[in-house]
Structures are given as structure tokens and as C-alpha cells.
Design a protein around this motif. Structure first.
Motif, PDB file in Angstrom:
ATOM      1  N   SER A  21       0.890  -1.155  -0.394  1.00 35.57           N
ATOM      2  CA  SER A  21      -0.492  -0.155   0.050  1.00 35.57           C
ATOM      3  C   SER A  21       0.707   1.359  -0.153  1.00 35.57           C
ATOM      4  O   SER A  21       0.330   2.094  -0.202  1.00 35.57           O
ATOM      5  CB  SER A  21      -0.945  -0.242   1.197  1.00 35.57           C
ATOM      6  N   CYS A  22       2.196   1.172   0.822  1.00 33.24           N
ATOM      7  CA  CYS A  22       2.928   2.692   0.669  1.00 33.24           C
ATOM      8  C   CYS A  22       3.159   2.771  -0.523  1.00 33.24           C
ATOM      9  O   CYS A  22       3.634   3.656  -1.080  1.00 33.24           O
ATOM     10  CB  CYS A  22       4.157   2.376   1.793  1.00 33.24           C
ATOM     11  N   ARG A  60       0.732   4.211  -2.728  1.00 29.97           N
ATOM     12  CA  ARG A  60       0.445   5.651  -2.183  1.00 29.97           C
ATOM     13  C   ARG A  60       1.861   6.348  -3.076  1.00 29.97           C
ATOM     14  O   ARG A  60       1.752   7.806  -3.075  1.00 29.97           O
ATOM     15  CB  ARG A  60       0.264   5.323  -0.830  1.00 29.97           C
ATOM     16  N   GLY A 102       1.258   7.486  -5.973  1.00 29.64           N
ATOM     17  CA  GLY A 102      -0.071   8.128  -6.082  1.00 29.64           C
ATOM     18  C   GLY A 102      -1.326   7.845  -6.026  1.00 29.64           C
ATOM     19  O   GLY A 102      -2.444   8.518  -6.534  1.00 29.64           O
ATOM     20  N   ASN A 103      -0.987   6.440  -6.220  1.00 28.11           N
ATOM     21  CA  ASN A 103      -2.603   4.826  -6.076  1.00 28.11           C
ATOM     22  C   ASN A 103      -3.162   5.170  -4.839  1.00 28.11           C
ATOM     23  O   ASN A 103      -2.762   4.393  -4.251  1.00 28.11           O
ATOM     24  CB  ASN A 103      -1.693   4.227  -6.936  1.00 28.11           C
ATOM     25  N   SER A 104      -4.101   5.884  -4.549  1.00 23.03           N
ATOM     26  CA  SER A 104      -4.353   5.363  -3.360  1.00 23.03           C
ATOM     27  C   SER A 104      -5.394   5.326  -3.399  1.00 23.03           C
ATOM     28  O   SER A 104      -5.775   4.397  -1.738  1.00 23.03           O
ATOM     29  CB  SER A 104      -4.270   7.005  -2.229  1.00 23.03           C
ATOM     30  N   THR A 105      -6.310   5.185  -4.025  1.00 23.42           N
ATOM     31  CA  THR A 105      -7.534   4.296  -4.350  1.00 23.42           C
ATOM     32  C   THR A 105      -7.651   2.676  -3.936  1.00 23.42           C
ATOM     33  O   THR A 105      -8.040   2.000  -3.270  1.00 23.42           O
ATOM     34  CB  THR A 105      -7.866   4.445  -6.067  1.00 23.42           C
ATOM     35  N   PRO A 127      -5.272   0.793  -2.438  1.00 25.79           N
ATOM     36  CA  PRO A 127      -4.821   0.797  -0.962  1.00 25.79           C
ATOM     37  C   PRO A 127      -6.515   0.481  -0.235  1.00 25.79           C
ATOM     38  O   PRO A 127      -6.655  -0.580   0.765  1.00 25.79           O
ATOM     39  CB  PRO A 127      -3.885   1.091  -0.425  1.00 25.79           C
ATOM     40  N   THR A 141       0.711  17.297   6.113  1.00 27.41           N
ATOM     41  CA  THR A 141       1.113  17.661   4.089  1.00 27.41           C
ATOM     42  C   THR A 141       1.297  19.298   4.035  1.00 27.41           C
ATOM     43  O   THR A 141       1.312  19.587   3.501  1.00 27.41           O
ATOM     44  CB  THR A 141      -0.216  16.934   2.838  1.00 27.41           C
TER      45      THR A 141
END
Length: 312
Positions: free
Chosen positions: A50-51, A54, A57-60, A62, A191
Motif C-alpha cells: 500500500s505504501c 501511495r 500517487g495511487n491511494s485508491t 489500497p 502534507t
């Protein structure tokens, strides 16, 4: 992770002794832990991949895997416990099966193959290890201190017997869910600060910090009021209404601890701030101070006439 897995299996009984598990629930907890520890590898896989996603840029993906895992966990809980009558073991199996589904490994193998190392890449690189260790060591220390403090409190709770244990287990679930939004708000604030710190925009950081503390505090006060008002119905989500002593203990916990969500919100903002300005060691200092005081006061106050209420 595999080494850690072996260690926890070898020291299962000392772990239970450290937690001061009451004799009447010893067998059930031991059975549960022997199964649930098999899910450590799944947790490691999920965090790793998942890290990785992420960072791209793909947080969807996970989030989707986590959601699917949560739904499967509930479904398998009902199947294994209510239908197959596997009891405590069924709840543990449902959790680890769901954890392995959420491991994201298959997704990465099929969709992100180019990111995975090939045979020629499988060699030791001290520079890479040094860089990763530098980035992770303080976070690891912070998490270790935090979890050790929680274990110390859990051991104290267990010494008050099965009723207090059950109340604490249910109330903590509600508690964690209640302040999760302010925890995520702290990550978003981190952030924001990091971006403006990199751009040298100190005035925007100052303005954003004032607004963030105000928003977090206002939200926390609303959540505290809701938890105070609905403490009993919330406990009954996890505990049978016939368990009046457990519900009463849980309600006391939620109304005392839940009154201070604004403090937790401020703490998460401070964690985020120091991470953003490259002062991660201050997060460790804050964790040691807050948890040290928490553990000390829990032991001191619970030894007075307050009893278990002193822990809350």
C-alpha cells in the motif's frame, strides 16, 4: 516479519503473563493469539504494497483492498462463529483470512510488475538500507513506544478482571473510530505544512496552523458531545444489553476519556507539524511524554479509591 512470528509463538505464555490475563479467559485468549499471530505476514504485505502504491500517487487501490477485507472479515465472522460455531477460533480465522486478501500482492504482481525487483537486483546495498533506516527509525521508535505504553495500560486493565477487560475492548473500538477523523486531519495538515515549508511560505503555515487547530478542536468537541450522549447505545453495538456491568464500565470510559478528544486532535496536529518540518524526533519526544504520563497516572490513580475509573 517471519522472525518476529517465531518469537511471539515461542513467548506466547510470557506475553499472556505480562498482560496479566485473568485465569478465566486465559485459554480463550491463548487460542485466539496462536491463530491471529499467523496474520503478521499479511499485515506486513499490506503495509509494504500500500505504501508502494501511495508513493506512486495511487491511494485508491489500497483503500479498495482494505474495504473488501473489512467486509470479508464481517462475513466470515458471521459464517465461522454464528453458523459453524467455531467460537473464538472462528473470529481469529476470519481476521487472518481477510488480512491476506488485503495484502495487495496479486494486484502488484499483475499490474505493477515493472516495479518489482528482478533477480539481478537482489543484492545487498548498504546505501539504500541506510537511507530507508534513516527515514523509518524514528517512526519505528515512536510506534514501538506507543504500543508498549498501550500494552502497559492493557495489562493494568486485565488485572481488574474479565468485566473490565470486556468493557475496555468494546469502548476502545468506539473510541478509536470517534477520533479517527482528527487523526487523518492531522495527516492532511502535515502534507499542507510540508508543501508550504518546502516553498518557504511561513505566513501560510502560520495561518493554516491557526485554522487547523480551530477546526480540529471544534470537530472534537462535537464528537465528544455525541459520544457522551450515546455512550450506552454505542456500547450495545458490541456488548449484549444483558451485560449491564460491562456496559456501565464502558460508558464510564467513554464519558471520561471521550471528553478530551480535543487534546488528542491537538497532539496529532503536533505530530504532523514536526514530521513536515523534518523534526521527526520531536514526535518521539511527544509520544514518550504523553504515554509516560498516561501509564504513570493510570497505575497511580487506579491504586486509589477510584479503581478502574482511575485508568480512564
Amino acid at each position: 516479519t517471519l522472525v518476529l512470528n517465531v518469537v511471539v509463538y515461542i513467548f506466547i505464555d510470557p506475553i499472556l503473563n505480562f498482560l496479566r490475563v485473568p485465569e478465566e479467559v486465559w485459554g480463550g485468549m491463548r487460542e485466539y493469539l496462536l491463530i491471529i499471530f499467523a496474520g503478521l505476514l499479511a499485515t506486513s504485505l499490506y503495509n509494504f504494497f500500500s505504501c508502494l502504491l501511495r508513493a506512486l500517487g495511487n491511494s485508491t487501490v489500497p483503500l479498495v483492498f482494505l474495504a473488501v477485507s473489512a467486509i470479508l472479515n464481517i462475513a466470515w465472522d458471521l459464517l465461522f462463529v454464528a453458523v459453524f460455531h467455531w467460537g473464538i477460533a472462528g473470529a481469529a480465522y476470519a481476521t487472518i483470512f481477510a488480512q491476506y486478501v488485503s495484502g495487495i500482492l496479486l494486484y502488484v504482481l499483475f499490474r505493477c510488475r515493472s516495479l518489482l525487483p528482478e533477480r539481478k537486483d537482489l543484492r545487498f546495498d548498504g546505501e539504500i538500507l541506510k537511507e530507508i533506516a534513516g527515514l523509518s527509525s524514528l517512526t519505528c521508535l515512536q510506534q514501538s513506544v506507543m504500543n508498549f505504553g498501550i500494552l502497559m495500560v492493557q495489562g493494568l486493565v486485565n488485572s481488574f478482571g474479565a468485566t473490565t477487560m470486556a468493557a475496555f475492548a468494546a469502548a476502545v473500538k468506539i473510541d478509536t473510530f470517534a477520533y479517527l477523523p482528527v487523526q487523518d486531519f492531522g495527516n492532511a495538515y502535515s502534507t499542507f505544512v510540508a508543501q508550504n515549508y518546502g516553498a518557504g511560505n511561513k505566513e501560510r503555515i502560520r495561518r493554516g496552523t491557526k485554522e487547523s487547530f480551530a477546526i480540529s478542536t471544534a470537530f472534537s468537541l462535537v464528537i465528544s458531545a455525541l459520544v457522551f450522549a450515546f455512550a450506552a447505545p454505542l456500547m450495545q453495538i458490541f456488548v449484549s444489553s444483558a451485560e449491564t456491568a460491562v456496559i456501565a464500565s464502558g460508558v464510564r470510559y467513554l464519558r471520561i476519556e471521550g471528553a478530551f478528544y480535543f487534546g488528542i486532535g491537538c497532539l496529532f496536529l503536533l505530530y504532523g507539524y514536526y514530521r513536515a518540518i523534518k523534526r521527526a524526533e520531536m514526535s518521539v519526544v511527544l509520544t514518550v511524554i504523553s504515554l509516560g504520563i498516561r501509564v504513570l497516572l493510570a497505575y497511580v490513580l487506579s491504586a486509589t479509591f477510584l479503581g478502574e475509573t482511575g485508568i480512564w
